[in-house]
Design a protein around this motif. Structure first.
Motif, PDB file in Angstrom:
ATOM      1  N   UNK A   2       0.839  -1.208   0.000  1.00 50.66           N
ATOM      2  CA  UNK A   2       0.000   0.000   0.000  1.00 50.66           C
ATOM      3  C   UNK A   2       0.870   1.252   0.000  1.00 50.66           C
ATOM      4  N   UNK A   3       1.910   1.245   0.830  1.00 55.15           N
ATOM      5  CA  UNK A   3       2.801   2.418   0.867  1.00 55.15           C
ATOM      6  C   UNK A   3       3.474   2.629  -0.485  1.00 55.15           C
ATOM      7  N   UNK A   4       3.901   1.548  -1.113  1.00 53.42           N
ATOM      8  CA  UNK A   4       4.555   1.678  -2.421  1.00 53.42           C
ATOM      9  C   UNK A   4       3.576   2.200  -3.471  1.00 53.42           C
ATOM     10  N   UNK A   5       2.320   1.723  -3.411  1.00 60.37           N
ATOM     11  CA  UNK A   5       1.332   2.181  -4.383  1.00 60.37           C
ATOM     12  C   UNK A   5       0.928   3.638  -4.127  1.00 60.37           C
ATOM     13  N   UNK A   6       0.941   4.041  -2.856  1.00 63.67           N
ATOM     14  CA  UNK A   6       0.660   5.446  -2.556  1.00 63.67           C
ATOM     15  C   UNK A   6       1.737   6.355  -3.146  1.00 63.67           C
ATOM     16  N   UNK A   7       2.999   5.925  -2.978  1.00 66.27           N
ATOM     17  CA  UNK A   7       4.098   6.694  -3.573  1.00 66.27           C
ATOM     18  C   UNK A   7       3.985   6.689  -5.093  1.00 66.27           C
ATOM     19  N   UNK A  33      -5.648   6.606 -13.310  1.00 67.90           N
ATOM     20  CA  UNK A  33      -6.783   5.766 -12.921  1.00 67.90           C
ATOM     21  C   UNK A  33      -6.335   4.347 -12.588  1.00 67.90           C
ATOM     22  N   UNK A  34      -5.403   3.821 -13.359  1.00 73.68           N
ATOM     23  CA  UNK A  34      -4.886   2.481 -13.066  1.00 73.68           C
ATOM     24  C   UNK A  34      -4.181   2.447 -11.715  1.00 73.68           C
ATOM     25  N   UNK A  35      -3.427   3.467 -11.399  1.00 73.24           N
ATOM     26  CA  UNK A  35      -2.740   3.533 -10.112  1.00 73.24           C
ATOM     27  C   UNK A  35      -3.737   3.643  -8.969  1.00 73.24           C
ATOM     28  N   UNK A  40      -6.598   1.037  -4.422  1.00 74.88           N
ATOM     29  CA  UNK A  40      -7.838   0.677  -3.734  1.00 74.88           C
ATOM     30  C   UNK A  40      -7.907  -0.834  -3.492  1.00 74.88           C
ATOM     31  N   UNK A  41      -7.517  -1.624  -4.476  1.00 77.96           N
ATOM     32  CA  UNK A  41      -7.506  -3.081  -4.310  1.00 77.96           C
ATOM     33  C   UNK A  41      -6.497  -3.501  -3.245  1.00 77.96           C
ATOM     34  N   UNK A  42      -5.346  -2.817  -3.215  1.00 76.29           N
ATOM     35  CA  UNK A  42      -4.329  -3.143  -2.222  1.00 76.29           C
ATOM     36  C   UNK A  42      -4.826  -2.842  -0.814  1.00 76.29           C
ATOM     37  N   UNK A  43      -5.529  -1.728  -0.661  1.00 77.97           N
ATOM     38  CA  UNK A  43      -6.074  -1.405   0.663  1.00 77.97           C
ATOM     39  C   UNK A  43      -7.134  -2.422   1.084  1.00 77.97           C
ATOM     40  N   UNK A  44      -7.935  -2.889   0.135  1.00 77.06           N
ATOM     41  CA  UNK A  44      -8.919  -3.932   0.441  1.00 77.06           C
ATOM     42  C   UNK A  44      -8.230  -5.220   0.872  1.00 77.06           C
TER      43      UNK A  44
END
Length: 490
Positions: free
Chosen positions: A161-166, A186-188, A193-197
């Motif tokens: 999640x942290x990596x995707x936020x960055x 949009x893809x990011x 969102x999927x990672x947070x789920x």
């Protein structure tokens, strides 16, 4: 595999578990041996099984009591409210006291076989207690490894999640300068969102595992240390089966129960045999000066009597009950014979399947380790290629997801391998307290209670009121999903 090699394997297991306990890194760190020791002391399944075994122990003195002398006394006080009309000599009141001592001499073998059946069931119960220990320990090991696995999975998802936020922030910055399109943003956002789920699901699984750990061990997991290797595992499924057939407690218990039913048949057959007993009795009657002189030649108001003899009882016909009881016990013996085979089949299947699961998990560890290494290398390459424009944002997102999935599968495979290995030891009968050298002081010995009660004969020799031995967890705090970020490196 020789008995000496198995013994050395079990000693190695004891050594490794001891070393694991000594190598705890912090004051509050928990080792697998420590968790097993806590469960051994306070798990209600185990403490309840020990109490149940103590109840089984009492079957021996109960059966012995049938062959011991019995002594009884009765006392009666009678006050005549309305005397018979035609009687002028009946006393107004009387006090009667009678005592009788009976000594059984022969009971057709019922007592002897009943005692043998009870002793055999004690042995069966002790084997069942060993099986309960192995079952509880297997569940504790699984819970311990579940917490370790789920903690790592949460840490991996948190890092993702942290990596995707960055990544989303960087993608947004690049979008602002026109370097990427809105589709990339949009893809990011979608992947974040999927990672947070996934993180929320992983956190819920971790909380469940921690609560299950508390239910088994009695305390919350705190800084669980990596478990030691499991030595003494067999080289083939056939070797595992050979040891299991000899040492598995479930097989031993089933065999003892079958033996006990054979004694039950002999007890039932004794119902058609004669019985012989000796007796002596004495009586005392005092009419309390209400007996008419006409009814007593010397005017005495007291009557005493005593007698002794032997009694032979020969059953001639009992309505077919003895034969029905014998047939019933024979059917139960036949059932017990079949149950021995049933248990044996189950143990064989358990040993073979545990061995297959263990081997498959070991191979899975190797494959997933290669997958992790390859995924990490691929992710680095995709990022480098994206920096020069030959890869898209979606390629990076896919590579990151593949890396996370590979790491999750690796920690899962490690958990599965250890649990399967311990299950294999349990199937072989080598996963009990005596095998693990638990640091609990003196281990529970069921023979101590049996030796204490087997010869008791006094009617008032009660035990103190029972007290709860296990620990409650109602005061334990609700668990959370906090983990050490360092666990993200499997």
């Amino acid at each position: 595999m020789t008995a000496r090699s198995w013994l050395s394997g079990r000693n190695a297991l004891i050594l490794l578990l001891s070393v694991s306990s000594a190598m705890a890194g912090t004051v509050h760190a928990e080792t697998l041996q420590g968790a097993l020791a806590k469960a051994y002391r306070s798990n209600p399944t185990l403490t309840g099984a020990r109490a149940g075994q103590q109840a089984t122990d009492e079957g021996v003195p109960i059966q012995k009591a049938a062959g011991r002398p019995s002594l009884g006394a009765t006392g009666t006080y009678t006050e005549s409210i309305l005397k018979p009309t035609i009687s002028f000599t009946s006393p107004q009141r009387t006090v009667d006291a009678n005592a009788q001592l009976t000594v059984p001499l022969y009971s057709g073998g019922a007592v002897r076989n009943g005692v043998k059946a009870a002793k055999t069931r004690v042995a069966a119960g002790q084997a069942d207690l060993r099986g309960t220990e192995a079952s509880v320990f297997s569940r504790v090991v699984a819970a311990y490894m579940d917490v370790i696995r789920d903690s790592a999975v949460v840490a991996l998802n948190q890092a993702n999640v942290r990596a995707l936020e960055v990544n989303l922030q960087a993608t947004g910055d690049r979008f602002e300068v026109g370097d990427v399109t809105r589709t990339d943003v949009a893809q990011s956002e979608s992947r974040l969102a999927l990672a947070r789920s996934s993180l929320q699901t992983a956190e819920a699984n971790l909380i469940t595992s921690r609560e299950n750990y508390i239910a088994l061990v009695g305390e919350a997991p705190d800084d669980l240390q990596p478990p030691p290797a499991l030595p003494g595992l067999p080289a083939s499924p056939d070797a595992a089966v050979q040891v299991a057939l000899k040492d598995n407690p479930d097989i031993l218990a089933a065999a003892k129960n079958r033996e006990a039913t054979a004694y039950d048949v002999n007890v039932a057959k004794a119902a058609v045999s004669p019985t012989l007993s000796a007796f002596t009795q004495a009586g005392y009657t005092n009419y309390l000066d209400t007996l008419s002189a006409m009814n007593s030649a010397d005017g005495s108001q007291i009557n005493k009597q005593a007698s002794a003899g032997v009694q032979l009882s020969i059953p001639l016909y009992q309505g077919g009950r003895p034969a029905a009881q014998v047939r019933q016990r024979q059917a139960l013996e036949s059932q017990a014979m079949e149950q021995v085979i049933e248990v044996e089949r189950g143990v064989i299947a358990q040993a073979r399947s545990a061995y297959a699961s263990w081997q498959a998990s070991l191979e899975s560890i190797q494959s997933n380790q290669k997958a992790v290494d390859a995924a990490n290398l691929s992710l680095e390459g995709v990022r480098a290629e994206n920096s020069v424009g030959s890869r898209t944002i979606l390629d990076i997102l896919n590579a990151e997801q593949e890396a996370v999935n590979a790491k999750v599968q690796l920690v899962t495979a490690r958990r599965n391998a250890y649990v399967a290995g311990f299950s294999l030891l349990a199937a072989m009968g080598h996963a009990e307290a005596d095998d693990l050298n638990l640091e609990t002081g003196t281990l529970y010995d069921p023979m101590v209670n049996y030796d204490r009660v087997k010869g008791k004969w006094f009617d008032w020799d009660f035990d103190p009121a029972p007290k709860v031995q296990s620990t409650r967890t109602v005061d334990s705090p609700a668990q959370n999903a906090n983990v050490d970020p360092g666990l993200a490196q499997p």
